[in-house]
Write a protein that holds these residues in place. Sequence first.
Motif, mmCIF file in Angstrom:
data_model
loop_
_atom_site.group_PDB
_atom_site.id
_atom_site.type_symbol
_atom_site.label_atom_id
_atom_site.label_comp_id
_atom_site.label_asym_id
_atom_site.label_seq_id
_atom_site.Cartn_x
_atom_site.Cartn_y
_atom_site.Cartn_z
ATOM 1 N N THR A 136 0.838 -1.198 0.000
ATOM 2 C CA THR A 136 0.000 0.000 0.000
ATOM 3 C C THR A 136 0.871 1.245 0.000
ATOM 4 O O THR A 136 1.771 1.389 0.834
ATOM 5 C CB THR A 136 -0.921 0.024 1.242
ATOM 6 O OG1 THR A 136 -1.723 -1.155 1.232
ATOM 7 C CG2 THR A 136 -1.808 1.246 1.257
ATOM 8 N N ALA A 137 0.575 2.157 -0.925
ATOM 9 C CA ALA A 137 1.295 3.432 -0.987
ATOM 10 C C ALA A 137 0.609 4.404 -0.034
ATOM 11 O O ALA A 137 -0.603 4.617 -0.119
ATOM 12 C CB ALA A 137 1.275 3.976 -2.404
ATOM 13 N N VAL A 138 1.370 4.963 0.883
ATOM 14 C CA VAL A 138 0.845 5.999 1.770
ATOM 15 C C VAL A 138 1.166 7.328 1.097
ATOM 16 O O VAL A 138 2.334 7.623 0.830
ATOM 17 C CB VAL A 138 1.468 5.909 3.175
ATOM 18 C CG1 VAL A 138 0.936 7.004 4.074
ATOM 19 C CG2 VAL A 138 1.217 4.530 3.781
ATOM 20 N N VAL A 139 0.107 8.109 0.793
ATOM 21 C CA VAL A 139 0.265 9.293 -0.039
ATOM 22 C C VAL A 139 -0.257 10.547 0.636
ATOM 23 O O VAL A 139 -1.021 10.483 1.598
ATOM 24 C CB VAL A 139 -0.455 9.111 -1.396
ATOM 25 C CG1 VAL A 139 0.129 7.938 -2.160
ATOM 26 C CG2 VAL A 139 -1.946 8.934 -1.211
ATOM 27 N N GLN A 140 0.161 11.676 0.096
ATOM 28 C CA GLN A 140 -0.409 12.959 0.482
ATOM 29 C C GLN A 140 -0.448 13.841 -0.756
ATOM 30 O O GLN A 140 0.335 13.653 -1.687
ATOM 31 C CB GLN A 140 0.342 13.591 1.643
ATOM 32 C CG GLN A 140 1.571 14.380 1.308
ATOM 33 C CD GLN A 140 2.210 14.956 2.561
ATOM 34 O OE1 GLN A 140 2.959 14.247 3.205
ATOM 35 N NE2 GLN A 140 1.928 16.180 2.880
ATOM 36 N N SER A 141 -1.366 14.769 -0.726
ATOM 37 C CA SER A 141 -1.552 15.655 -1.860
ATOM 38 C C SER A 141 -0.297 16.467 -2.123
ATOM 39 O O SER A 141 0.389 16.891 -1.179
ATOM 40 C CB SER A 141 -2.730 16.603 -1.582
ATOM 41 O OG SER A 141 -2.790 17.606 -2.564
ATOM 42 N N VAL A 142 0.030 16.663 -3.394
ATOM 43 C CA VAL A 142 1.193 17.489 -3.735
ATOM 44 C C VAL A 142 0.983 18.904 -3.231
ATOM 45 O O VAL A 142 1.917 19.556 -2.762
ATOM 46 C CB VAL A 142 1.438 17.463 -5.274
ATOM 47 C CG1 VAL A 142 2.502 18.464 -5.665
ATOM 48 C CG2 VAL A 142 1.847 16.058 -5.706
ATOM 49 N N ALA A 143 -0.254 19.395 -3.258
ATOM 50 C CA ALA A 143 -0.560 20.742 -2.765
ATOM 51 C C ALA A 143 -0.268 20.850 -1.281
ATOM 52 O O ALA A 143 0.359 21.812 -0.839
ATOM 53 C CB ALA A 143 -2.017 21.093 -3.049
ATOM 54 N N SER A 144 -0.680 19.873 -0.471
ATOM 55 C CA SER A 144 -0.405 19.937 0.967
ATOM 56 C C SER A 144 1.052 19.654 1.258
ATOM 57 O O SER A 144 1.609 20.121 2.238
ATOM 58 C CB SER A 144 -1.293 18.963 1.748
ATOM 59 O OG SER A 144 -0.960 17.625 1.434
ATOM 60 N N ASP A 145 1.713 18.903 0.357
ATOM 61 C CA ASP A 145 3.138 18.607 0.490
ATOM 62 C C ASP A 145 3.956 19.907 0.398
ATOM 63 O O ASP A 145 4.883 20.109 1.139
ATOM 64 C CB ASP A 145 3.557 17.631 -0.621
ATOM 65 C CG ASP A 145 4.939 17.048 -0.412
ATOM 66 O OD1 ASP A 145 5.397 17.041 0.741
ATOM 67 O OD2 ASP A 145 5.532 16.601 -1.392
ATOM 68 N N SER A 146 3.556 20.815 -0.503
ATOM 69 C CA SER A 146 4.304 22.066 -0.667
ATOM 70 C C SER A 146 4.072 23.005 0.511
ATOM 71 O O SER A 146 4.915 23.840 0.814
ATOM 72 C CB SER A 146 3.921 22.759 -1.969
ATOM 73 O OG SER A 146 2.552 23.108 -1.954
ATOM 74 N N HIS A 147 2.960 22.870 1.231
ATOM 75 C CA HIS A 147 2.720 23.717 2.393
ATOM 76 C C HIS A 147 3.535 23.289 3.593
ATOM 77 O O HIS A 147 3.830 24.099 4.471
ATOM 78 C CB HIS A 147 1.228 23.688 2.776
ATOM 79 C CG HIS A 147 0.356 24.387 1.768
ATOM 80 N ND1 HIS A 147 -0.567 23.713 1.026
ATOM 81 C CD2 HIS A 147 0.294 25.686 1.364
ATOM 82 C CE1 HIS A 147 -1.187 24.565 0.210
ATOM 83 N NE2 HIS A 147 -0.661 25.759 0.392
#
Length: 149
Positions: A136-147
Amino acid sequence: MDWLWWVGAGLLFVLIEIISLDLVLIMFAGGAFAAAGVNAAGGPLWLQIITFAVVSAALLFSLRPWLLRHLRHRMPLTETGAAAQVGRSAVVVSRVTELGGRVKLQGEIWSARTVDGSPELATGTEVRVVRIDGATAVVQSVASDSHTV
């Protein structure tokens, strides 16, 4: 002529090392060759065994770390398999929540879930893989990643 057994063991360690490339069995080969030398000089079996153990341990704890450090300096370690996916971008193909969902990662569909506490991600959202848990890939939004940077 008994020293040939030690040489044979040393050569076997070398052959297996060629397959594994862990730089462990080659250290045992060095111990076996040292024990062969003790045998050729007429040393008793107990001294051969102690020589094998001491030389192998000395090589393992002194030479191996040095070799690994220099090999990694010359050739950077390249992650493969699931570990290579960490940090890559993916696209959500089925809504992703803390419980599950699906993303397209490197042309393959992966099961995925969001990082703990992250909001759910809609289809089409670009995400970044934070870690891999099993399959399973644990992911986060690229938008929230930049914040968070």
